[in-house]
Design a protein around this motif. Structure first.
Motif, PDB file in Angstrom:
ATOM      1  N   GLU A 124      22.106  -3.817  -5.046  1.00  0.00           N
ATOM      2  CA  GLU A 124      21.845  -5.059  -4.320  1.00  0.00           C
ATOM      3  C   GLU A 124      20.422  -5.113  -3.775  1.00  0.00           C
ATOM      4  O   GLU A 124      19.922  -6.194  -3.454  1.00  0.00           O
ATOM      5  N   LEU A 125      19.774  -3.936  -3.637  1.00  0.00           N
ATOM      6  CA  LEU A 125      18.409  -3.883  -3.117  1.00  0.00           C
ATOM      7  C   LEU A 125      17.368  -4.077  -4.223  1.00  0.00           C
ATOM      8  O   LEU A 125      16.192  -4.301  -3.937  1.00  0.00           O
ATOM      9  N   LEU A 126      17.787  -4.012  -5.482  1.00  0.00           N
ATOM     10  CA  LEU A 126      16.841  -4.058  -6.597  1.00  0.00           C
ATOM     11  C   LEU A 126      15.977  -5.325  -6.623  1.00  0.00           C
ATOM     12  O   LEU A 126      14.769  -5.239  -6.864  1.00  0.00           O
ATOM     13  N   PRO A 127      16.526  -6.524  -6.378  1.00  0.00           N
ATOM     14  CA  PRO A 127      15.650  -7.706  -6.376  1.00  0.00           C
ATOM     15  C   PRO A 127      14.524  -7.608  -5.356  1.00  0.00           C
ATOM     16  O   PRO A 127      13.379  -7.979  -5.641  1.00  0.00           O
ATOM     17  N   ASN A 128      14.831  -7.076  -4.169  1.00  0.00           N
ATOM     18  CA  ASN A 128      13.796  -6.915  -3.149  1.00  0.00           C
ATOM     19  C   ASN A 128      12.775  -5.862  -3.556  1.00  0.00           C
ATOM     20  O   ASN A 128      11.577  -6.003  -3.291  1.00  0.00           O
ATOM     21  N   LEU A 129      13.251  -4.801  -4.228  1.00  0.00           N
ATOM     22  CA  LEU A 129      12.336  -3.759  -4.694  1.00  0.00           C
ATOM     23  C   LEU A 129      11.419  -4.282  -5.800  1.00  0.00           C
ATOM     24  O   LEU A 129      10.257  -3.885  -5.883  1.00  0.00           O
ATOM     25  N   ILE A 130      11.945  -5.164  -6.630  1.00  0.00           N
ATOM     26  CA  ILE A 130      11.123  -5.767  -7.687  1.00  0.00           C
ATOM     27  C   ILE A 130       9.971  -6.546  -7.059  1.00  0.00           C
ATOM     28  O   ILE A 130       8.808  -6.431  -7.473  1.00  0.00           O
ATOM     29  N   GLU A 131      10.269  -7.338  -6.039  1.00  0.00           N
ATOM     30  CA  GLU A 131       9.231  -8.115  -5.362  1.00  0.00           C
ATOM     31  C   GLU A 131       8.222  -7.197  -4.693  1.00  0.00           C
ATOM     32  O   GLU A 131       7.011  -7.431  -4.742  1.00  0.00           O
ATOM     33  N   LEU A 132       8.720  -6.119  -4.068  1.00  0.00           N
ATOM     34  CA  LEU A 132       7.827  -5.170  -3.412  1.00  0.00           C
ATOM     35  C   LEU A 132       6.960  -4.443  -4.434  1.00  0.00           C
ATOM     36  O   LEU A 132       5.784  -4.152  -4.175  1.00  0.00           O
ATOM     37  N   SER A 133       7.521  -4.166  -5.611  1.00  0.00           N
ATOM     38  CA  SER A 133       6.756  -3.445  -6.636  1.00  0.00           C
ATOM     39  C   SER A 133       5.559  -4.251  -7.117  1.00  0.00           C
ATOM     40  O   SER A 133       4.558  -3.680  -7.548  1.00  0.00           O
ATOM     41  N   GLU A 134       5.650  -5.582  -7.065  1.00  0.00           N
ATOM     42  CA  GLU A 134       4.502  -6.416  -7.446  1.00  0.00           C
ATOM     43  C   GLU A 134       3.350  -6.195  -6.467  1.00  0.00           C
ATOM     44  O   GLU A 134       2.183  -6.173  -6.866  1.00  0.00           O
ATOM     45  N   SER A 154       0.846  -1.199   0.000  1.00  0.00           N
ATOM     46  CA  SER A 154       0.000   0.000   0.000  1.00  0.00           C
ATOM     47  C   SER A 154       0.882   1.250   0.000  1.00  0.00           C
ATOM     48  O   SER A 154       1.797   1.378   0.824  1.00  0.00           O
ATOM     49  N   THR A 155       0.601   2.145  -0.939  1.00  0.00           N
ATOM     50  CA  THR A 155       1.492   3.282  -1.155  1.00  0.00           C
ATOM     51  C   THR A 155       0.739   4.607  -1.069  1.00  0.00           C
ATOM     52  O   THR A 155      -0.379   4.723  -1.566  1.00  0.00           O
ATOM     53  N   VAL A 156       1.395   5.580  -0.446  1.00  0.00           N
ATOM     54  CA  VAL A 156       0.863   6.935  -0.388  1.00  0.00           C
ATOM     55  C   VAL A 156       1.901   7.879  -0.986  1.00  0.00           C
ATOM     56  O   VAL A 156       3.079   7.820  -0.630  1.00  0.00           O
ATOM     57  N   LEU A 157       1.467   8.711  -1.929  1.00  0.00           N
ATOM     58  CA  LEU A 157       2.346   9.713  -2.528  1.00  0.00           C
ATOM     59  C   LEU A 157       2.067  11.067  -1.899  1.00  0.00           C
ATOM     60  O   LEU A 157       0.955  11.582  -1.983  1.00  0.00           O
ATOM     61  N   PHE A 158       3.058  11.637  -1.240  1.00  0.00           N
ATOM     62  CA  PHE A 158       2.912  12.952  -0.608  1.00  0.00           C
ATOM     63  C   PHE A 158       3.591  13.995  -1.488  1.00  0.00           C
ATOM     64  O   PHE A 158       4.818  14.034  -1.606  1.00  0.00           O
ATOM     65  N   GLY A 159       2.783  14.842  -2.131  1.00  0.00           N
ATOM     66  CA  GLY A 159       3.312  15.882  -3.002  1.00  0.00           C
ATOM     67  C   GLY A 159       3.676  17.127  -2.207  1.00  0.00           C
ATOM     68  O   GLY A 159       2.860  17.668  -1.457  1.00  0.00           O
ATOM     69  N   LEU A 160       4.923  17.578  -2.378  1.00  0.00           N
ATOM     70  CA  LEU A 160       5.420  18.750  -1.646  1.00  0.00           C
ATOM     71  C   LEU A 160       5.632  19.906  -2.622  1.00  0.00           C
ATOM     72  O   LEU A 160       6.392  19.766  -3.594  1.00  0.00           O
ATOM     73  N   PRO A 161       4.994  21.048  -2.396  1.00  0.00           N
ATOM     74  CA  PRO A 161       5.180  22.200  -3.286  1.00  0.00           C
ATOM     75  C   PRO A 161       6.637  22.649  -3.317  1.00  0.00           C
ATOM     76  O   PRO A 161       7.315  22.668  -2.283  1.00  0.00           O
ATOM     77  N   ARG A 162       7.111  23.025  -4.468  1.00  0.00           N
ATOM     78  CA  ARG A 162       8.486  23.476  -4.599  1.00  0.00           C
ATOM     79  C   ARG A 162       8.727  24.810  -3.928  1.00  0.00           C
ATOM     80  O   ARG A 162       9.852  25.139  -3.595  1.00  0.00           O
ATOM     81  N   ASN A 163       7.641  25.594  -3.705  1.00  0.00           N
ATOM     82  CA  ASN A 163       7.805  26.948  -3.182  1.00  0.00           C
ATOM     83  C   ASN A 163       7.532  27.065  -1.684  1.00  0.00           C
ATOM     84  O   ASN A 163       7.164  28.133  -1.198  1.00  0.00           O
ATOM     85  N   LEU A 164       7.694  25.981  -0.933  1.00  0.00           N
ATOM     86  CA  LEU A 164       7.595  26.077   0.527  1.00  0.00           C
ATOM     87  C   LEU A 164       8.727  26.964   1.049  1.00  0.00           C
ATOM     88  O   LEU A 164       9.891  26.782   0.668  1.00  0.00           O
ATOM     89  N   VAL A 175       2.936  -3.401  -4.746  1.00  0.00           N
ATOM     90  CA  VAL A 175       2.480  -2.034  -4.996  1.00  0.00           C
ATOM     91  C   VAL A 175       1.510  -2.015  -6.169  1.00  0.00           C
ATOM     92  O   VAL A 175       0.471  -1.347  -6.137  1.00  0.00           O
ATOM     93  N   LYS A 176       1.838  -2.758  -7.214  1.00  0.00           N
ATOM     94  CA  LYS A 176       1.000  -2.792  -8.412  1.00  0.00           C
ATOM     95  C   LYS A 176      -0.391  -3.340  -8.111  1.00  0.00           C
ATOM     96  O   LYS A 176      -1.386  -2.914  -8.700  1.00  0.00           O
TER      97      LYS A 176
END
Length: 458
Positions: A379-389, A193-203, A391-392
């Motif tokens: 070295e973390l990419l294989p774990n990120l690939i599994e996590l991305s599934e 489960s993913t949450v995207l927090f958008g931060l304004p560039r002009n803070l 997320v999808k």
């Protein structure tokens, strides 16, 4: 009569040779060499069946292999060896089944046909080997080697993974890099489960982390007046130009280090990694894909002199048009632009299907290598690939800290931290919205409320 027998023999021999290229051992079995034929056929079916099964049923595992340089070399070598073995089988099969009485032009023509067949066999394997080699080059050039060993389960005891996604607006007429698009992707390592927090560039007046940054800016980041207004999007370049802000960190890494620390502090999120895409490089990625299709609610003016217009409607944008779609503020503001950028990211993700990627792989790889920078260890990419599934398969929520909730000129950073904690504590909420209120569907953002993805694109 002998000529007719030779012609029929040539046809049968070439057919068996072709069959042996598709299924090793066929010609051997035809000529009575049952043991050799069975061994060749069994080996071929085992290799092809294993590869096909892996592609069909083990996609995450396969993807995890193709992001590891060692395995990429194995795949490259494997493709070359398979091609060489197939050529050897084809040549031997032809020698077994060609007519003994064959001579003259017929011999040369049949040999030429077998040579062409060998070329057809080698071509896809050579292409596969080249793709594996290019992938290895991209992985090693974009992703760095970890300074410390990566645990077998890197998510153990780690509830969330927070990655800072940056869109860098560098240009020939500017000095340095401006991080005009900043989004923290907070991923639940158990569910995806993913949450995207958008931060304004002009803070403005961004509180700085302890140490030299806070000592230099005790009342929040101020930039270098009168040359800069002191916005969040300046922190990256300021660190690069002032080594004393992050002592001991080499050039090229100071900007990401201070920006991650700064955002971690005022959001309450432990931002461990970043991934930055240069906007002009992003345009090359889109061109390599053959464009990106988006639905535009209102016409968008683009170009430095407002010389172009992207009409409303569903259309395929070129790299340059997509670049301006994501950065234009004519008849809009930063918050509308933030929404369009997320819309663009979403469209590219959905349209980067395997067929598109394979068709334009070399151009995509070259554009990616020049446009993307990150501190995610390879070295973390294989774990990120599994996590991305995961997320999808989960729903992604999106929150933007924009007016009226947040006054970018005088932000309430305690409120930002409180909102983030509250949002992450409510995983049952799955609809995309903003932190400042429900979704709006107004066609033009006027600055009095949040702009969502639905407000700027389809």
């Amino acid at each position: 009569m002998a000529g007719n027998r030779d012609r029929s023999g040539i046809g049968r021999g070439l057919a068996l040779t072709l069959g042996s290229a598709v299924l090793w051992g066929l010609a051997h079995l035809w000529t009575g060499r049952r043991v050799t034929g069975a061994l060749l056929m069994g080996t071929y079916l085992t290799v092809v069946g294993t590869v096909a099964s892996a592609l069909v049923t083990g996609r995450p595992e396969v993807l995890s292999l193709i992001v590891q340089p060692g395995w990429l070399w194995v795949l490259t070598l494997g493709a070359i060896l398979f091609a060489v073995a197939t050529v050897a089988v084809v040549v031997r099969s032809y020698r077994l089944v060609r007519p003994e009485t064959l001579s003259g032009p017929a011999r040369y023509l049949s040999a030429l046909a077998v040579g062409g067949l060998c070329a057809l066999v080698v071509a896809p394997m050579a292409y596969a080997a080249r793709l594996a080699y290019i992938s290895q080059e991209v992985v090693t050039s974009v992703f760095t080697e970890s300074a410390t060993p990566i645990p077998v389960d890197p998510w153990k005891g780690r509830e969330r993974l927070n990655i800072l996604l940056i869109g860098a607006d560098a240009a020939a007429n500017r000095t340095g890099v401006r991080t005009d698009s900043m989004t923290v992707a907070s991923i639940d390592t158990r569910t995806g489960s993913t949450v995207l927090f958008g931060l304004p560039r002009n803070l403005e007046h961004v509180p700085m982390p302890e140490g030299p940054p806070r000592e230099h800016f005790p009342f929040g980041f101020g930039g270098e007046p009168p040359y800069s207004p002191g916005l969040l999007n300046e922190v990256f370049q300021y660190a690069e130009e002032h080594p004393d802000m992050v002592p001991g960190v080499p050039a090229g890494k100071r900007g990401p280090a201070l920006l991650k620390q700064t955002i971690s502090d005022f959001t309450g999120l432990d931002v461990t990694n970043y991934a930055m895409v240069d906007m002009f490089g992003f345009a090359k990625i889109i061109d390599a894909m053959g464009g990106v299709k988006v639905t535009i609610k209102d016409p968008i003016v683009y170009g430095r002199q407002n010389e172009g217009l992207i009409p409303a409607g569903t259309r395929r944008l070129s790299g340059e048009e997509a670049l301006w779609f994501g950065r234009s503020r004519t008849y809009g503001d930063d918050y509308v632009r933030m929404g369009r950028q997320k819309c663009l990211m979403n469209a590219v993700t959905k349209q980067a299907d395997p067929v598109t990627v394979l068709r334009s792989f070399e151009r995509l790889a070259d554009a990616t290598a020049h446009a993307v920078s990150t501190d995610i260890p390879r070295e973390l990419l294989p774990n990120l690939i599994e996590l991305s599934e995961k997320v999808k398969d989960s729903k992604i929520r999106s929150f933007q800290f924009v007016p009226p909730l947040i006054d970018t000129g005088d932000p309430d950073y305690r409120l930002i931290k409180h909102k983030i904690a509250a949002i992450l504590a409510r995983p049952e909420e799955s609809s995309a919205t903003t932190a400042s209120g429900p979704k709006r569907t107004a066609q033009r953002h006027t600055g009095d409320g949040p702009a969502t993805l639905d407000a700027v694109c389809g």
